[in-house]
Design a protein around this motif. Structure first.
Motif, PDB file in Angstrom:
ATOM      1  N   LEU A   1       0.805  -1.219   0.000  1.00  0.00           N
ATOM      2  CA  LEU A   1       0.000   0.000   0.000  1.00  0.00           C
ATOM      3  C   LEU A   1       0.836   1.266   0.000  1.00  0.00           C
ATOM      4  CD1 LEU A   1      -2.685  -1.223   2.556  1.00  0.00           C
ATOM      5  CD2 LEU A   1      -2.999  -0.953   0.084  1.00  0.00           C
ATOM      6  N   ALA A   2       2.150   1.115   0.207  1.00  0.00           N
ATOM      7  CA  ALA A   2       3.046   2.270   0.134  1.00  0.00           C
ATOM      8  C   ALA A   2       3.197   2.769  -1.295  1.00  0.00           C
ATOM      9  CB  ALA A   2       4.414   1.917   0.717  1.00  0.00           C
ATOM     10  N   SER A   3       2.912   1.914  -2.277  1.00  0.00           N
ATOM     11  CA  SER A   3       2.994   2.293  -3.706  1.00  0.00           C
ATOM     12  C   SER A   3       1.743   1.799  -4.414  1.00  0.00           C
ATOM     13  CB  SER A   3       4.254   1.697  -4.351  1.00  0.00           C
ATOM     14  OG  SER A   3       5.424   2.135  -3.689  1.00  0.00           O
ATOM     15  N   PRO A   4       0.591   2.388  -4.114  1.00  0.00           N
ATOM     16  CA  PRO A   4      -0.675   1.829  -4.596  1.00  0.00           C
ATOM     17  C   PRO A   4      -0.910   1.997  -6.090  1.00  0.00           C
ATOM     18  CG  PRO A   4      -1.063   3.908  -3.478  1.00  0.00           C
ATOM     19  CD  PRO A   4       0.385   3.577  -3.274  1.00  0.00           C
ATOM     20  N   TYR A   5      -0.145   2.868  -6.734  1.00  0.00           N
ATOM     21  CA  TYR A   5      -0.371   3.123  -8.162  1.00  0.00           C
ATOM     22  C   TYR A   5       0.555   2.312  -9.062  1.00  0.00           C
ATOM     23  CZ  TYR A   5      -3.159   7.066  -6.515  1.00  0.00           C
ATOM     24  OH  TYR A   5      -4.105   7.834  -5.896  1.00  0.00           O
ATOM     25  N   THR A   6       1.324   1.396  -8.471  1.00  0.00           N
ATOM     26  CA  THR A   6       2.309   0.621  -9.217  1.00  0.00           C
ATOM     27  C   THR A   6       2.034  -0.866  -9.084  1.00  0.00           C
ATOM     28  OG1 THR A   6       3.969   2.325  -8.758  1.00  0.00           O
ATOM     29  CG2 THR A   6       4.783   0.189  -9.521  1.00  0.00           C
ATOM     30  N   VAL A   7       2.027  -1.575 -10.193  1.00  0.00           N
ATOM     31  CA  VAL A   7       1.900  -3.039 -10.161  1.00  0.00           C
ATOM     32  C   VAL A   7       3.150  -3.610  -9.491  1.00  0.00           C
ATOM     33  CG1 VAL A   7       1.639  -5.130 -11.539  1.00  0.00           C
ATOM     34  CG2 VAL A   7       0.483  -3.015 -12.252  1.00  0.00           C
ATOM     35  N   GLN A   8       2.941  -4.478  -8.494  1.00  0.00           N
ATOM     36  CA  GLN A   8       4.060  -4.950  -7.692  1.00  0.00           C
ATOM     37  C   GLN A   8       4.175  -6.468  -7.675  1.00  0.00           C
ATOM     38  OE1 GLN A   8       4.453  -2.911  -3.800  1.00  0.00           O
ATOM     39  NE2 GLN A   8       2.808  -1.582  -4.490  1.00  0.00           N
ATOM     40  N   ASP A   9       5.422  -6.942  -7.600  1.00  0.00           N
ATOM     41  CA  ASP A   9       5.686  -8.382  -7.569  1.00  0.00           C
ATOM     42  C   ASP A   9       5.234  -9.026  -6.269  1.00  0.00           C
ATOM     43  OD1 ASP A   9       6.810  -8.242 -10.083  1.00  0.00           O
ATOM     44  OD2 ASP A   9       8.866  -8.037  -9.345  1.00  0.00           O
ATOM     45  N   ILE A  10       5.153  -8.246  -5.172  1.00  0.00           N
ATOM     46  CA  ILE A  10       4.779  -8.832  -3.892  1.00  0.00           C
ATOM     47  C   ILE A  10       3.276  -9.023  -3.757  1.00  0.00           C
ATOM     48  CG2 ILE A  10       6.799  -7.879  -2.726  1.00  0.00           C
ATOM     49  CD1 ILE A  10       4.915  -5.797  -1.456  1.00  0.00           C
ATOM     50  N   ALA A  11       2.520  -8.589  -4.754  1.00  0.00           N
ATOM     51  CA  ALA A  11       1.062  -8.707  -4.688  1.00  0.00           C
ATOM     52  C   ALA A  11       0.641 -10.162  -4.875  1.00  0.00           C
ATOM     53  CB  ALA A  11       0.417  -7.837  -5.760  1.00  0.00           C
ATOM     54  N   THR A  12      -0.502 -10.495  -4.288  1.00  0.00           N
ATOM     55  CA  THR A  12      -1.124 -11.805  -4.485  1.00  0.00           C
ATOM     56  C   THR A  12      -2.467 -11.596  -5.179  1.00  0.00           C
ATOM     57  OG1 THR A  12      -2.376 -11.802  -2.409  1.00  0.00           O
ATOM     58  CG2 THR A  12      -0.064 -12.542  -2.312  1.00  0.00           C
ATOM     59  N   ASP A  13      -3.085 -12.680  -5.591  1.00  0.00           N
ATOM     60  CA  ASP A  13      -4.392 -12.581  -6.245  1.00  0.00           C
ATOM     61  C   ASP A  13      -5.423 -11.933  -5.325  1.00  0.00           C
ATOM     62  OD1 ASP A  13      -3.406 -13.754  -8.515  1.00  0.00           O
ATOM     63  OD2 ASP A  13      -4.166 -15.765  -8.058  1.00  0.00           O
ATOM     64  N   LEU A  14      -5.286 -12.166  -4.027  1.00  0.00           N
ATOM     65  CA  LEU A  14      -6.242 -11.608  -3.071  1.00  0.00           C
ATOM     66  C   LEU A  14      -6.255 -10.088  -3.101  1.00  0.00           C
ATOM     67  CD1 LEU A  14      -8.195 -12.446  -0.735  1.00  0.00           C
ATOM     68  CD2 LEU A  14      -6.261 -12.143   0.819  1.00  0.00           C
ATOM     69  N   ASP A  15      -5.137  -9.479  -3.457  1.00  0.00           N
ATOM     70  CA  ASP A  15      -5.018  -8.024  -3.405  1.00  0.00           C
ATOM     71  C   ASP A  15      -5.823  -7.306  -4.474  1.00  0.00           C
ATOM     72  OD1 ASP A  15      -3.200  -8.391  -1.312  1.00  0.00           O
ATOM     73  OD2 ASP A  15      -1.515  -8.528  -2.690  1.00  0.00           O
ATOM     74  N   SER A  16      -6.270  -8.009  -5.482  1.00  0.00           N
ATOM     75  CA  SER A  16      -7.055  -7.366  -6.535  1.00  0.00           C
ATOM     76  C   SER A  16      -8.315  -8.159  -6.877  1.00  0.00           C
ATOM     77  CB  SER A  16      -6.208  -7.192  -7.808  1.00  0.00           C
ATOM     78  OG  SER A  16      -5.699  -8.433  -8.249  1.00  0.00           O
TER      79      SER A  16
END
Length: 493
Positions: free
Chosen positions: A462-477
């Protein structure tokens, strides 16, 4: 840190001085190094070494002057009388690195004279939700309280079940609420002039240059509140409990209880399980902001020597709607990458209608426009677009096709920005990530088992909400399944 404890110098009827009641065996939950740097906290070895003890209430630095504020308010449209800091203490006020006054407010620190039927404590789940939401809104660019960190403890707290007691050090540009003036009007009217001077000199010093400083101050509060709520609407944020005691005079988001970020777009979604009438739904927030200010402003009628009259108060409130509409409409056009003009607004409201009629995900659908405008450079957004279209019926798909054709044609108009600028606007005004309830609950479940890695991951995400990130999981979107009810959140904390 540069301490500037001003509130404690006001009339003692406005607060009660007391230390926090320590939690049992406090342990680190998460620490916000960015806020620590902003405050100058990070420059003090003693504060850094003992932050867990400080937030746990076991150690009070010598320059802290803890106090519980008295205030009142209207709750769910009804006068609730005296309220106040029932589980929190204003521990200190400091000037940050931008010379901005910041309050350090400890939440979950035990009983105060204003606790009423409460126990003065906070539980881990609500603490994590507030910690992550303040961080999320701040990084989205929305004025908001944030937090320095939180701790968990062995202190047992009974809510619907037994839970672990926790505490949070909230940081905000002010904890003065609309309800402070309501309290003064009912219980200490002789303080109104002095307290109004304090609000102006502390939070709106530019108003002193006005011919009528009090009226300038009131109008500034109205306009800041309107812009804050417009920002909420643009991001799909529903506060959930917009009582007058939960609105700050600085137009910064305060008091996170049963909040929610819109997932499948339903403006009438009730996200607070105590809101039986739907008073505080997403779609009602602009009107409730106006209602709250309309209740608040007449208390200043006592200041007739400052030029306050019924007509002048009406003039102070009058800019609310145009300020909200301008800020919201400009933001909505930016979310489409288009200039603020009638054709753009027509497209924007048609897109919102498409989202509402088909219960599409608010955040993903706006971000998916990058997959329409520049698919080759944005594979993540292209996939979002495919998912969105797949959820549409044949009839709705035709509506989408017609809309997208006109939208792309509008982008090519001479009056529109260049394609590169459109892409930039889409990327900087439509977040990839917001704090979905499922994300917060996943982190809470792990934390209740003593595992805070998911809190840390979400904090980084959430520190970089406008950037697609590698640490994201399917749950996040991932939104809820179509037509699945979005669960309301409990007020208990």
């Amino acid at each position: 840190m540069r301490y500037q404890n001003t509130y404690v110098k006001l009339d003692t009827r406005l607060y009660h001085r007391q230390p926090p009641t320590p939690l049992e065996n406090p342990r680190a939950g998460h620490f916000n190094n960015q806020v620590a740097q902003q405050l100058g906290w990070a420059d003090d070895p003693d504060l850094m070494a003992r932050w867990v003890d400080i937030i746990g209430g076991q150690y009070v630095p010598t320059q802290f002057e803890p106090l519980a504020m008295a205030y009142a308010g209207h709750q769910f449209g009804q006068w609730a009388g005296q309220l106040g800091d029932g589980r929190g203490l204003l521990m200190a006020q400091v000037l940050d690195n931008n010379d901005q006054l910041q309050d350090l407010h400890l939440k979950g620190c035990g009983l105060t004279p204003y606790s009423r039927m409460g126990d003065g404590r906070a539980v881990l789940r609500s603490t994590i939700r507030e910690y992550l939401c303040g961080h999320a809104l701040t990084q989205l660019g929305i004025p908001s309280s944030n937090a320095l960190g939180f701790v968990v403890s062995d202190t047992p707290i009974r809510r619907e079940r037994m839970e672990a007691g926790a505490a949070l050090m909230r940081v905000a540009d002010s904890h003065v609420r609309l309800g402070h003036v309501e309290w003064i009007a009912s219980f200490a009217p002789d303080l109104l002039s002095e307290f109004t001077d304090y609000m102006i000199d502390t939070y709106y010093p530019e108003c002193r240059d006005s011919e009528k400083p009090v009226l300038a101050f009131l109008q500034a509060v109205v306009q800041r509140t309107a812009r804050m709520i417009a920002d909420w609407q643009l991001t799909g944020f529903a506060h959930g409990v917009m009582n007058t005691d939960n609105l700050s005079i600085t137009g910064s988001t305060l008091d996170f209880g049963p909040f929610g970020f819109m997932e499948r777009f339903d403006p009438a979604w009730i996200n607070n399980h105590s809101d039986h009438s739907g008073r505080y739904t997403y779609q009602n927030q602009p009107a409730i902001g106006h209602w709250n200010l309309n209740v608040w402003l007449p208390h200043f009628m006592r200041l007739t020597q400052e030029g306050v009259t019924r007509d002048s108060l009406a003039e102070c409130l009058a800019p609310y709607e145009p300020t909200f509409m301008q800020h919201y409409q400009q933001g909505l056009c930016r979310k489409l990458g288009l200039p603020h003009q009638s054709d753009s607004l027509t497209l924007a409201f048609e897109f919102l209608t498409l989202l509402e009629d088909n219960l599409l995900d608010y955040t993903n659908s706006f971000r998916a426009l990058l997959g329409l405008v520049a698919a080759d450079e944005h594979p993540y957004e292209q996939q979002l677009l495919k998912i969105m279209i797949a959820e549409l019926s044949d009839e709705a798909r035709q509506v989408w096709q017609d809309w997208s054709t006109r939208y792309l044609a509008q982008i090519q108009q001479p009056s529109s920005p260049t394609n590169d600028q459109v892409v930039t606007d889409l990327k900087t005004n439509n977040p990839v990530y917001v704090l979905r309830n499922s994300m917060a609950q996943h982190a809470i479940t792990a934390a209740e088992q003593g595992q805070f890695e998911e809190v840390a991951r979400l904090f980084e995400l959430l520190a970089s909400p406008y950037t697609v990130q590698d640490i994201a999981t399917d749950l996040d979107s991932r939104p809820p399944t179509p037509n699945a009810p979005q669960l309301p959140i409990s007020c208990s904390s």
